[in-house]
Write a protein that holds these residues in place. Structure first.
Motif, short mmCIF file in Angstrom:
data_model
loop_
_atom_site.label_atom_id
_atom_site.label_comp_id
_atom_site.label_asym_id
_atom_site.label_seq_id
_atom_site.Cartn_x
_atom_site.Cartn_y
_atom_site.Cartn_z
N LYS A 296 -88.62 -16.36 72.80
CA LYS A 296 -89.22 -15.43 71.82
C LYS A 296 -88.39 -14.14 71.73
O LYS A 296 -88.33 -13.51 70.69
CB LYS A 296 -90.66 -15.06 72.26
N TYR A 297 -87.78 -13.76 72.83
CA TYR A 297 -87.02 -12.51 72.89
C TYR A 297 -85.69 -12.61 72.14
O TYR A 297 -85.23 -11.63 71.57
CB TYR A 297 -86.77 -12.16 74.37
N VAL A 298 -85.07 -13.80 72.12
CA VAL A 298 -83.69 -13.89 71.58
C VAL A 298 -83.54 -14.75 70.33
O VAL A 298 -82.48 -14.75 69.73
CB VAL A 298 -82.70 -14.44 72.65
N TYR A 299 -84.58 -15.48 69.92
CA TYR A 299 -84.34 -16.54 68.93
C TYR A 299 -83.75 -16.05 67.61
O TYR A 299 -82.98 -16.76 66.95
CB TYR A 299 -85.63 -17.35 68.66
N LYS A 300 -84.05 -14.81 67.24
CA LYS A 300 -83.55 -14.31 65.94
C LYS A 300 -82.03 -14.21 65.93
O LYS A 300 -81.41 -14.22 64.88
CB LYS A 300 -84.17 -12.95 65.62
N LYS A 301 -81.43 -14.10 67.13
CA LYS A 301 -79.96 -13.98 67.22
C LYS A 301 -79.28 -15.34 67.10
O LYS A 301 -78.06 -15.42 67.07
CB LYS A 301 -79.55 -13.37 68.56
N ASN A 302 -80.06 -16.41 67.12
CA ASN A 302 -79.47 -17.76 67.05
C ASN A 302 -80.47 -18.68 66.33
O ASN A 302 -80.74 -19.80 66.78
CB ASN A 302 -79.19 -18.25 68.48
N ALA A 303 -81.02 -18.18 65.22
CA ALA A 303 -82.18 -18.82 64.59
C ALA A 303 -81.91 -20.25 64.14
O ALA A 303 -82.75 -21.13 64.30
CB ALA A 303 -82.66 -17.98 63.42
N ARG A 304 -80.72 -20.51 63.58
CA ARG A 304 -80.45 -21.86 63.07
C ARG A 304 -80.54 -22.91 64.19
O ARG A 304 -81.10 -23.99 64.05
CB ARG A 304 -79.06 -21.88 62.41
N ARG A 305 -80.00 -22.52 65.34
CA ARG A 305 -79.98 -23.46 66.46
C ARG A 305 -81.41 -23.74 66.96
O ARG A 305 -81.79 -24.88 67.21
CB ARG A 305 -79.14 -22.83 67.58
N PHE A 306 -82.20 -22.70 67.09
CA PHE A 306 -83.61 -22.87 67.51
C PHE A 306 -84.37 -23.67 66.45
O PHE A 306 -85.23 -24.48 66.77
CB PHE A 306 -84.28 -21.51 67.72
N ALA A 307 -84.05 -23.42 65.14
CA ALA A 307 -84.75 -24.11 64.06
C ALA A 307 -84.41 -25.61 64.09
O ALA A 307 -85.27 -26.47 63.90
CB ALA A 307 -84.37 -23.51 62.72
#
Ligand code: NZQ
Ligand code: ZN
Length: 391
Positions: A296-307
């Motif tokens: 939750k803390y970092v996902y915006k910095k690597n959103a495509r990969r988490f998505a």
């Protein structure tokens, strides 16, 4: 794809009742005296100890028994083992158990062959120059220690748990019999499922873009573990589900699912501080709490990969990448809950007052630089622990 060295020297004997061949296998290597190292006694209860010891003796191999490795094994206990190894002239350390017995065996094997305080290896102040050969009979699919270069050991006096890598203590051979895991308590099966997934996720969620071959192998491991995990939880004696989990555990941490990618182990570093200070915390349970908070803390910095992960594992297809990524993290939490895992610090009885000391240990009082998607000082780590405490 990044450049990499791939080295996986462990010979694997996989399948039902392969452990019965232990005497023949050890004799084939020419070893004469084996330390049979195990944990708190589950292998005595199941009868595995007697079968292994008898098979070794039948093949003329002397057995030096040394049990008592506790979950989150300690340096103090391993030190007793290394003294015994040297005194007895042992030529192979055979761990029969889960990651704790195996890591303890690795530490014993390294300690017996190096004239140096073994803790210095864990603190990365020195590197092992040799080790007695190590072999394993695995009873818990989780850590991948049966093929990995890592050993994780706790210095109880300092309340510090540290991992170190060495090719010297990579197991020479490992015997993997899925049916040995039928007797696991559901909680330990679940901890193993989380840990296996995490070893692949710590490689999959790193920054550099796609590495098609590696990513697809990692995705195969992750989807299999979710599916097989559910089947094993429902029917603990489902051989094929146990077999999938066991092999996934080895492949997740023998570097296959990270080849050509970065390797973070950041949730692992946070978890090791948790179970280092609170040794009753099982490794997989600690990861189930800290991973969603970190994500939750970092996902915006690597959103495509988490998505991409959310689409693949949890069939989340609606919304922007950031929205899918966030929903995917909540789906992980739900899956961990479904397995019976804790997902908040309070469920592990870790008080908020421990967050700052755990963060300070992680950064060695602010002297160690940590980076995985973002940089971490004590402040970021404390905020992640706080997120892991919030409903
Ligand atoms: O000790 P016994 O009596 O054998 O009981 C164990 C223990 O209580 C029990 N158990 C194991 N196999 C069983 C069984 N009970 C019934 N039937 C069986 N077949 O399960 C309990 C947990 O065992 P443990 O070995 O502690 O679990 P695990 O395999 O998860 O190992 C955890 C340790 O490995 C480290 C962790 O930090 C932790 O210290 N890790 C090691 C790694 C490595 N070397 O590569 C990587 C991992 O990320 C991890 O950090
Ligand atoms: Zn792990």
């Amino acid at each position: 794809m990044k450049s990499f060295t791939y080295y996986t020297p462990t010979k694997v004997f996989f399948g039902r009742e392969e452990y019965k061949r232990i005497g023949e296998i050890v004799e084939g290597y020419g070893f004469k005296k084996v330390m049979l190292h195990y944990g708190g006694g589950s292998i005595k209860k199941s009868g595995l100890f007697d079968i292994v010891a008898s098979s070794l003796k039948e093949h003329g191999i002397e057995v030096v028994e040394f049990g008592g490795a506790q979950p989150n094994p300690t340096l103090e206990h391993a030190t007793e083992g290394m003294k015994l190894c040297v005194k007895e002239g042992v030529d192979l350390v055979l761990a029969v158990g889960g990651g704790s017995a195996i890591d303890s065996a690795k530490t014993i094997a390294v300690g017996a062959k190096n004239d140096c305080d073994t803790w210095r290896f864990a603190m990365k102040e020195a590197e092992p120059k040799a080790a007695l050969p190590v072999a394993t009979i695995l009873t818990l699919a989780a850590t991948g220690s049966e093929m990995s270069a890592s050993a994780v050991i706790t210095n109880s006096e300092l309340g510090l748990k540290r991992g170190y890598n060495s090719d010297f203590h990579r197991p020479l051979f490992s015997i993997l019999c899925p049916e040995l895991t039928f007797t696991l308590p559901p909680y330990q099966t679940a901890c193993g499922i989380v840990d296996i997934m995490m070893h692949t996720l710590e490689r999959y969620l790193t920054r550099p873009g796609d590495v098609m071959i590696t990513d697809r192998m990692a995705e195969g491991v992750l989807t299999t573990v979710v599916d097989a995990g559910r089947r094993a939880m429902k029917n603990p004696e489902d051989y094929d589900a146990r077999a999938d989990l066991m092999w996934a555990g080895s492949l997740s941490h023998n570097d296959l699912t990270g080849s050509g990618r970065d390797f973070m182990m950041i949730s692992h570093q946070f978890e090791h501080e948790m179970s280092g200070m609170f040794p009753y915390v099982a490794h997989g349970a600690g990861l189930a709490v800290v991973f969603p908070a970190w994500a939750k803390y970092v996902y915006k910095k690597n959103a495509r990969r988490f998505a991409r992960l959310a689409e693949l594992l949890w069939s989340i297809t609606e919304g922007s990448d950031e929205e899918k990524a966030y929903k995917g993290i909540l789906a992980f939490e739900n899956f961990f809950r479904e397995l019976g895992m804790p997902v908040r610090m309070k469920e592990l009885n870790i008080p908020a007052s421990a967050f700052a000391p755990m963060a300070a240990k992680c950064t060695a009082n602010g002297t160690k630089k940590l980076n995985a998607i973002i940089d971490y000082t004590d402040k970021e780590i404390i905020e992640i622990f706080e997120l892991a405490d919030r409903d």
